[in-house]
Design an enzyme around this catalytic site. Structure first.
Site, PDB file in Angstrom:
ATOM      1  N   ASN A 168       0.859  -1.188   0.000  1.00 48.32           N
ATOM      2  CA  ASN A 168       0.000   0.000   0.000  1.00 48.32           C
ATOM      3  C   ASN A 168       0.894   1.237   0.000  1.00 48.32           C
ATOM      4  O   ASN A 168       2.036   1.180   0.472  1.00 48.32           O
ATOM      5  CB  ASN A 168      -0.892   0.041   1.245  1.00 48.32           C
ATOM      6  CG  ASN A 168      -1.888   1.197   1.175  1.00 48.32           C
ATOM      7  OD1 ASN A 168      -2.852   1.131   0.428  1.00 48.32           O
ATOM      8  ND2 ASN A 168      -1.628   2.274   1.905  1.00 48.32           N
ATOM      9  N   TYR A 172       1.084  10.169   4.468  1.00 49.63           N
ATOM     10  CA  TYR A 172       0.853  10.376   5.901  1.00 49.63           C
ATOM     11  C   TYR A 172       1.986  11.279   6.412  1.00 49.63           C
ATOM     12  O   TYR A 172       3.160  10.920   6.261  1.00 49.63           O
ATOM     13  CB  TYR A 172       0.906   9.049   6.684  1.00 49.63           C
ATOM     14  CG  TYR A 172       0.174   7.878   6.028  1.00 49.63           C
ATOM     15  CD1 TYR A 172      -1.175   7.952   5.691  1.00 49.63           C
ATOM     16  CD2 TYR A 172       0.852   6.689   5.777  1.00 49.63           C
ATOM     17  CE1 TYR A 172      -1.822   6.868   5.109  1.00 49.63           C
ATOM     18  CE2 TYR A 172       0.210   5.603   5.209  1.00 49.63           C
ATOM     19  CZ  TYR A 172      -1.129   5.699   4.859  1.00 49.63           C
ATOM     20  OH  TYR A 172      -1.762   4.622   4.283  1.00 49.63           O
ATOM     21  N   ARG A 173       1.627  12.397   7.009  1.00 47.28           N
ATOM     22  CA  ARG A 173       2.661  13.339   7.452  1.00 47.28           C
ATOM     23  C   ARG A 173       3.585  12.703   8.491  1.00 47.28           C
ATOM     24  O   ARG A 173       3.180  11.783   9.213  1.00 47.28           O
ATOM     25  CB  ARG A 173       2.005  14.588   8.028  1.00 47.28           C
ATOM     26  CG  ARG A 173       1.406  14.339   9.391  1.00 47.28           C
ATOM     27  CD  ARG A 173       0.853  15.600  10.002  1.00 47.28           C
ATOM     28  NE  ARG A 173       0.444  15.374  11.357  1.00 47.28           N
ATOM     29  CZ  ARG A 173      -0.767  15.655  11.844  1.00 47.28           C
ATOM     30  NH1 ARG A 173      -1.692  16.167  11.056  1.00 47.28           N
ATOM     31  NH2 ARG A 173      -1.042  15.435  13.105  1.00 47.28           N
ATOM     32  N   TRP A 186      -0.381   7.776  10.371  1.00 48.16           N
ATOM     33  CA  TRP A 186      -1.430   7.148   9.566  1.00 48.16           C
ATOM     34  C   TRP A 186      -2.692   7.077  10.417  1.00 48.16           C
ATOM     35  O   TRP A 186      -2.684   6.593  11.544  1.00 48.16           O
ATOM     36  CB  TRP A 186      -1.004   5.787   9.035  1.00 48.16           C
ATOM     37  CG  TRP A 186      -0.247   4.876   9.946  1.00 48.16           C
ATOM     38  CD1 TRP A 186      -0.555   4.534  11.231  1.00 48.16           C
ATOM     39  CD2 TRP A 186       0.956   4.167   9.618  1.00 48.16           C
ATOM     40  NE1 TRP A 186       0.370   3.668  11.731  1.00 48.16           N
ATOM     41  CE2 TRP A 186       1.311   3.411  10.752  1.00 48.16           C
ATOM     42  CE3 TRP A 186       1.755   4.075   8.483  1.00 48.16           C
ATOM     43  CZ2 TRP A 186       2.433   2.603  10.788  1.00 48.16           C
ATOM     44  CZ3 TRP A 186       2.877   3.269   8.530  1.00 48.16           C
ATOM     45  CH2 TRP A 186       3.200   2.544   9.669  1.00 48.16           C
ATOM     46  N   GLU A 232      -1.702   1.467  -5.028  1.00 50.05           N
ATOM     47  CA  GLU A 232      -1.693   2.810  -5.617  1.00 50.05           C
ATOM     48  C   GLU A 232      -0.764   2.891  -6.824  1.00 50.05           C
ATOM     49  O   GLU A 232      -1.002   3.669  -7.748  1.00 50.05           O
ATOM     50  CB  GLU A 232      -1.260   3.849  -4.570  1.00 50.05           C
ATOM     51  CG  GLU A 232      -2.305   4.182  -3.522  1.00 50.05           C
ATOM     52  CD  GLU A 232      -2.548   3.076  -2.497  1.00 50.05           C
ATOM     53  OE1 GLU A 232      -1.774   2.097  -2.470  1.00 50.05           O
ATOM     54  OE2 GLU A 232      -3.517   3.195  -1.731  1.00 50.05           O
ATOM     55  N   ASP A 281      -3.734  21.800  10.425  1.00 53.15           N
ATOM     56  CA  ASP A 281      -4.213  20.770   9.503  1.00 53.15           C
ATOM     57  C   ASP A 281      -5.107  21.326   8.408  1.00 53.15           C
ATOM     58  O   ASP A 281      -5.432  22.511   8.386  1.00 53.15           O
ATOM     59  CB  ASP A 281      -4.924  19.661  10.292  1.00 53.15           C
ATOM     60  CG  ASP A 281      -4.494  18.293   9.803  1.00 53.15           C
ATOM     61  OD1 ASP A 281      -4.469  18.097   8.581  1.00 53.15           O
ATOM     62  OD2 ASP A 281      -4.181  17.432  10.645  1.00 53.15           O
TER      63      ASP A 281
HETATM   64  C1  LIG Z   1      -0.990  16.710   1.797  1.00 50.29           C
HETATM   65  C2  LIG Z   1      -1.714  15.540   2.386  1.00 50.29           C
HETATM   66  C3  LIG Z   1      -1.438  15.137   3.680  1.00 50.29           C
HETATM   67  C4  LIG Z   1      -2.091  14.036   4.241  1.00 50.29           C
HETATM   68  N1  LIG Z   1      -1.777  13.657   5.509  1.00 50.29           N
HETATM   69  C5  LIG Z   1      -2.327  12.537   6.020  1.00 50.29           C
HETATM   70  C6  LIG Z   1      -1.923  12.069   7.306  1.00 50.29           C
HETATM   71  O1  LIG Z   1      -1.100  12.670   7.986  1.00 50.29           O
HETATM   72  N2  LIG Z   1      -2.482  10.924   7.753  1.00 50.29           N
HETATM   73  C7  LIG Z   1      -3.394  10.207   7.036  1.00 50.29           C
HETATM   74  O2  LIG Z   1      -3.823   9.145   7.483  1.00 50.29           O
HETATM   75  N3  LIG Z   1      -3.833  10.657   5.824  1.00 50.29           N
HETATM   76  C8  LIG Z   1      -3.313  11.796   5.305  1.00 50.29           C
HETATM   77  N4  LIG Z   1      -3.695  12.240   4.068  1.00 50.29           N
HETATM   78  C9  LIG Z   1      -4.787  11.557   3.355  1.00 50.29           C
HETATM   79  C10 LIG Z   1      -4.370  10.217   2.778  1.00 50.29           C
HETATM   80  O3  LIG Z   1      -3.166  10.302   2.076  1.00 50.29           O
HETATM   81  C11 LIG Z   1      -5.453   9.686   1.847  1.00 50.29           C
HETATM   82  O4  LIG Z   1      -6.656   9.613   2.574  1.00 50.29           O
HETATM   83  C12 LIG Z   1      -5.133   8.346   1.250  1.00 50.29           C
HETATM   84  O5  LIG Z   1      -6.216   7.911   0.442  1.00 50.29           O
HETATM   85  C13 LIG Z   1      -4.883   7.293   2.310  1.00 50.29           C
HETATM   86  O6  LIG Z   1      -4.456   6.134   1.662  1.00 50.29           O
HETATM   87  P1  LIG Z   1      -4.777   4.698   2.248  1.00 50.29           P
HETATM   88  O7  LIG Z   1      -6.265   4.561   2.217  1.00 50.29           O
HETATM   89  O8  LIG Z   1      -4.114   3.764   1.300  1.00 50.29           O
HETATM   90  O9  LIG Z   1      -4.210   4.652   3.595  1.00 50.29           O
HETATM   91  C14 LIG Z   1      -3.055  13.336   3.492  1.00 50.29           C
HETATM   92  C15 LIG Z   1      -3.354  13.752   2.186  1.00 50.29           C
HETATM   93  C16 LIG Z   1      -2.696  14.842   1.637  1.00 50.29           C
HETATM   94  C17 LIG Z   1      -3.003  15.287   0.231  1.00 50.29           C
END
Ligand SMILES: Cc1cc2nc3c(=O)[nH]c(=O)nc-3n(C[C@H](O)[C@H](O)[C@H](O)COP(=O)(O)O)c2cc1C
Length: 486
Positions: A168, A172-173, A186, A232, A281
């Site tokens: 995956n 995630y910051r 995450w 992805e 955020d």
């Molecule tokens: C700039 C940016 C920062 C993000 N930061 C986070 C974060 O810190 N934690 C998180 O869980 N999702 C964050 N997201 C959202 C996830 O990347 C997004 O929901 C993604 O679909 C999650 O992928 P997953 O479902 O495979 O885990 C962020 C998105 C963006 C565009």
């Protein structure tokens, strides 16, 4: 197809969509303030070439408009990708076995050759740092005054399911704790956290690889709300119509995009957590501090003269709003395929994705609007939607003023609002407890006798077409008079 971030920068520059900033700027708050002002005036991407104390440039607002996202994905308009998906999905088993088979063949053709492909070497290995690995060389931003520190804001975090080996990648910051340690933020509903919970159960160390700066398709695909086990990098290959090339890491059994600018290799221990946040955020408010896993870096590799891709989030509009809008457009055909009554959706920027979705439907039976709400609340990350407004098909959901006018006229609040209990977004701060709370669906469609509404329903006011035509023919003489200064 754009193969990597630096090629994207060249294209942005050719298109007048990027400016280079050579004035010395500080990555402590100053870059955010400049990027925030730029995005709020629909400005270009910014390449900060002189970041005080660092030799590595910072790229901001790279995807901060639909035009730039279309450029990133090699299309004229982001809706071209939606149309491509629509064409693939345009079949129905009722249309007969031959039509269905030919549609399935076209799906297979679209996906053939776009699976992530392992390659031997990659530019991300031009510099390999083991013992000398340190985050201190990178201009990591502190975005907002009350942030707990510096955060890597645009990392592609690669994890692997320990049972199936399926990868995956999510954004995630990562809060920087020291030169080789960061947080791993995450959210519990996201796939990185789902993988992590399996490692916790197995009491096993989790290998994690992080790419900062890769091909634009890989970056945008990593934000997309894809289903479980849909990698992805396959979606990225579909978007760019060519496989993402992946290279093996140096110290862990993971792969990353070979043309990444910077790669952090490391691990997360199943029994280690640390306070993460606060962080300004994308809700426009600070997300509060909480415990999150900790990422330990074992090796850093990077290209020669790497670019550091970053972003900031905050009060909308910010760059992520445009990425969210692109995702809304790209995924609409999929949503419509599952729920054919849906005509269009709009998640306005102010709703920060999960707070508001406006949906228009072709209503054809009693309770149809409520069926649509419940469908949305059971659909991937849309399950978090705090407020859903359902309107009839003639209402233009992209026009929030029109939606407000119709919805406020069409609802009897007690009858037409439906409350729902369920999971809420991690960033939701208004609920009594984290992760769980209520949502509201507003049925702003015309009510019908079959729903118990027995009164006549008034038509919206619209002028006769013949009168409009007549006034159109007079308009060229009337308009100058109307515009005359008093
Ligand atoms: C700039 C940016 C920062 C993000 N930061 C986070 C974060 O810190 N934690 C998180 O869980 N999702 C964050 N997201 C959202 C996830 O990347 C997004 O929901 C993604 O679909 C999650 O992928 P997953 O479902 O495979 O885990 C962020 C998105 C963006 C565009």
């Amino acid at each position: 197809m754009i193969k990597d971030l630096r090629e994207y920068v060249e294209i942005l520059e050719q298109e007048g969509e990027l400016i280079r900033i050579t004035e010395p700027v500080d990555c402590n708050l100053e870059i955010t303030e400049i990027a925030d002002r730029a995005i709020k005036m629909n400005g270009p991407a910014l390449l900060f070439e002189h970041v005080k104390g660092y030799s590595i440039p910072v790229l901001m607002n790279a995807f901060g408009s639909l035009k730039r996202i279309a450029l990133a994905l090699g299309v004229n308009d982001i809706n071209d990708i939606a149309k491509r998906i629509e064409t693939i999905l345009d079949f129905s088993p009722q249309e007969g076995i031959l039509k269905t088979l030919s549609s399935l063949v076209s799906i297979a053709n679209e996906l053939k050759g776009v699976k992530a492909k392992s390659v031997k070497g990659g530019k991300c290995k031009e510099v390999i740092l083991h013992k000398e690995a340190t985050l201190e060389q990178f201009p990591v931003l502190k975005c907002w005054p009350l942030d707990a520190g510096k955060f890597i804001t645009f990392p592609l975090v690669f994890t692997k399911d320990p049972e199936t080996g399926i990868y995956n990648c999510g954004v995630y910051r990562m809060q920087v704790y020291d030169s080789t340690t960061t947080g791993m933020h995450w959210h519990i509903h996201h796939h990185g956290a789902k993988h992590y919970s399996k490692y916790v159960q197995m009491k096993k160390r989790m290998e994690v690889a992080v790419a900062i700066g890769a091909s634009p398709a890989a970056i945008l695909a990593s934000v997309a709300p894809l289903p479980d086990d849909f990698y992805e990098m396959l979606f990225a290959g579909f978007l760019q119509k060519k496989s993402i090339e992946m290279v093996a890491c140096e110290t862990i059994d993971m792969e990353v995009p070979a043309d990444s600018e910077i790669v952090l290799e490391g691990y997360v221990d199943p029994d280690e957590e640390r306070i993460e946040g606060p962080f300004g955020d994308h809700t426009g408010f600070y997300s509060l501090e909480d415990n999150y896993p900790v990422f330990h870096i074992t090796c850093i590799t990077h290209r020669k003269n790497p670019l550091y891709l970053s972003t900031f989030v905050g009060r909308p509009p910010t760059e992520d709003c445009f990425i969210g809008k692109a995702i809304e457009r790209i995924f609409l055909p999929l949503i419509k395929k599952q729920h054919p009554e849906i005509v269009d959706i709009n998640m306005p920027f102010e709703g920060v994705f999960h707070n508001l979705m406006i949906v228009s439907i072709k209503k054809s039976y009693p309770g149809h609007a409520r069926k649509t709400m419940n469908a949305i609340w059971s659909m991937g990350q849309a399950m978090f939607t705090k407020v859903i407004i359902v309107v009839d098909d003639w209402v233009n959901v992209q026009n929030v003023s029109e939606v407000a006018w119709v919805a406020l006229n069409y609802i009897d609040p007690q009858r037409d609002c439906q409350f729902m209990q369920g999971p809420v977004e991690t960033l939701e701060h208004a609920t009594d407890i984290p992760y769980y709370g209520s949502k509201i669906g507003i049925d702003a469609t015309k009510k019908i006798p079959a729903e118990g509404f027995k009164r006549p329903w008034p038509d919206p006011i619209v002028m006769d077409a013949s009168i409009k035509d007549k006034v159109d023919s007079l308009w060229h003489t009337l308009l100058p008079l109307l515009k005359k200064p008093k």
